[in-house]
Scaffold this active site. Structure first.
Site, PDB file in Angstrom:
ATOM      1  N   TYR A 176      -2.363   0.601  10.121  1.00 50.22           N
ATOM      2  CA  TYR A 176      -2.568  -0.063   8.830  1.00 50.22           C
ATOM      3  C   TYR A 176      -1.306   0.040   7.970  1.00 50.22           C
ATOM      4  O   TYR A 176      -0.816  -0.946   7.415  1.00 50.22           O
ATOM      5  CB  TYR A 176      -3.769   0.575   8.098  1.00 50.22           C
ATOM      6  CG  TYR A 176      -3.888   0.100   6.678  1.00 50.22           C
ATOM      7  CD1 TYR A 176      -4.408  -1.153   6.397  1.00 50.22           C
ATOM      8  CD2 TYR A 176      -3.440   0.888   5.608  1.00 50.22           C
ATOM      9  CE1 TYR A 176      -4.483  -1.622   5.094  1.00 50.22           C
ATOM     10  CE2 TYR A 176      -3.512   0.435   4.308  1.00 50.22           C
ATOM     11  CZ  TYR A 176      -4.038  -0.818   4.060  1.00 50.22           C
ATOM     12  OH  TYR A 176      -4.100  -1.280   2.775  1.00 50.22           O
ATOM     13  N   ASN A 189      -5.100   4.283  -4.476  1.00 53.49           N
ATOM     14  CA  ASN A 189      -6.504   4.106  -4.064  1.00 53.49           C
ATOM     15  C   ASN A 189      -7.309   3.413  -5.149  1.00 53.49           C
ATOM     16  O   ASN A 189      -7.667   4.033  -6.147  1.00 53.49           O
ATOM     17  CB  ASN A 189      -7.105   5.458  -3.686  1.00 53.49           C
ATOM     18  CG  ASN A 189      -6.618   5.905  -2.328  1.00 53.49           C
ATOM     19  OD1 ASN A 189      -5.409   6.082  -2.137  1.00 53.49           O
ATOM     20  ND2 ASN A 189      -7.511   6.055  -1.379  1.00 53.49           N
ATOM     21  N   VAL A 190      -7.579   2.157  -4.912  1.00 58.21           N
ATOM     22  CA  VAL A 190      -8.246   1.339  -5.927  1.00 58.21           C
ATOM     23  C   VAL A 190      -9.759   1.573  -5.847  1.00 58.21           C
ATOM     24  O   VAL A 190     -10.322   1.634  -4.753  1.00 58.21           O
ATOM     25  CB  VAL A 190      -7.922  -0.151  -5.699  1.00 58.21           C
ATOM     26  CG1 VAL A 190      -8.449  -0.986  -6.855  1.00 58.21           C
ATOM     27  CG2 VAL A 190      -6.416  -0.354  -5.519  1.00 58.21           C
ATOM     28  N   SER A 239       0.821  -1.215   0.000  1.00 58.87           N
ATOM     29  CA  SER A 239       0.000   0.000   0.000  1.00 58.87           C
ATOM     30  C   SER A 239       0.847   1.253   0.000  1.00 58.87           C
ATOM     31  O   SER A 239       1.929   1.305   0.593  1.00 58.87           O
ATOM     32  CB  SER A 239      -0.886   0.028   1.244  1.00 58.87           C
ATOM     33  OG  SER A 239      -1.513   1.290   1.353  1.00 58.87           O
TER      34      SER A 239
END
Ligand code: UD1
Length: 316
Positions: free
Chosen positions: A142, A171-172, A118
């Site tokens: 996270y 950001n998917v 990420s």
């Protein structure tokens, strides 16, 4: 080739599975359905195996890894605010679970593991667009969990010779992203709000920006990362190279959907990064990746999906 997709019933996972099946591969999905949905696999259900278990169960993982060539490891807690509220739960799934995946893959002599990393590992970096040499400095549990998974994977490469690639997703968004929880991705929330005639909620001033990447582009990157020779051991950004503020995005959505998209502003969320924008040079060079579906086109596909998917709407 045989692929294990952890989290294969999820939003990114099911798109990846669709693409693998389309290309004629054997697919095993391991998913505990904590956020994934079996309906996401309706189209390909008869052609794949589904094992309903968590990555926190090492024995089940070992079974699922048998005879597998590639593991695409997507099962995870995906939410920043959820990790702020319960960091141990995020760690249990994203760190302990990833370690299980690596152990099972190593012992099954899997050729390569591709990991859902990420952009959250970069934290609030001021270097935009961000390339992979920017030192990680996550600002949420996270982000820490995704960095830990990545480091473990690289260590398994160096210590045991297991090939590992971390794709740092930005950001998917796209079809099948579930808007049904307060922790859901922002674009799914915006779409569901517009469809239901509600006001989209923006946390903060809406001037935070994200590199929004369409899920089909990410599924393609996942497959490329299994095969690309030079990718082993690397972290690779998967985004578009562009960024949009939430306010700009709402203006675009208003144009695309023809629905009013006036936001209701709420206090900013703890742990949020301000801006993100990928430098995708490495993905282009090493994977041969290019984000074929652009932002507006992706938003159109997503809106069409939300309009045709009453189930998703009623849960929003
Ligand atoms: C997202 C992903 C994360 C991924 C990361 C990569 C989700 C849930 N999170 O985190 O898994 O690793 O991108 O960059 O998909 N917001 C609103 N209104 C809402 C919801 C969110 O204004 O209804 C705001 C948030 O406060 C934040 C921005 O939109 O500023 C994006 O939030 P979100 O979609 O949750 O994604 P990230 O936290 O960027």
């Amino acid at each position: 080739m045989r692929y294990l997709v952890t989290g294969g019933a999820g939003f990114i996972g099911s798109s990846t599975v669709d693409e693998l099946v389309r290309r004629g591969h054997d697919v095993v999905v391991l998913d505990d359905l904590s956020s994934g949905k079996i309906e996401n696999l309706d189209k390909v259900g008869a052609q794949i195996e589904v094992v309903q278990h968590s990555i926190t169960d090492l024995d089940r993982l070992r079974g699922a890894c048998r005879g597998v060539d590639f593991v695409i490891h997507l099962a995870a807690r995906t939410s920043v605010p959820q990790s702020m509220a319960d960091p141990r739960d995020t760690n249990r799934v994203n760190v302990d679970g990833t370690l299980n995946v690596l152990v099972a893959a190593r012992d099954a002599k899997v050729k390569r593991v591709v990991f859902a990393g990420s952009t959250a590992v970069y934290g609030d970096t001021l270097t935009l667009p961000t390339n992979e040499s920017v030192p990680p400095a996550p600002i949420s549990p996270y982000g820490a969990s995704k960095l830990a998974g990545e480091i473990y994977g690289q260590v398994f490469g160096r210590s045991y010779g297991l090939e590992f690639v971390s794709l740092r997703y930005f950001n998917v968004f796209g079809p099948r992203q579930d808007p049904g929880s307060p922790y859901s991705g922002v674009l799914s929330r915006f779409h569901a709000a517009l469809l239901g005639g509600a006001q989209p909620i923006v946390f903060g001033d809406g001037e935070q920006s994200r590199d929004f990447v369409y899920v089909g582009n990410v599924a393609e990157a996942n497959l490329l990362a299994c095969e690309a020779k030079e990718a082993a051991g690397l972290a690779i950004n998967v985004g578009t190279g562009n960024r949009y503020t939430l306010n700009q995005t709402l203006a675009l959505l208003e144009k695309i959907t023809g629905r009013p998209a006036k936001a209701k502003y709420a206090p900013p969320r703890e742990g949020d990064i301000r801006d993100s924008q990928a430098d995708i040079t490495r993905a282009r060079d090493v994977l041969g990746y290019s984000p074929r579906v652009g932002f507006e086109e992706g938003l159109r596909h997503t809106w069409e999906w939300f309009c045709s998917s009453q189930g998703a709407t009623s849960r929003a």
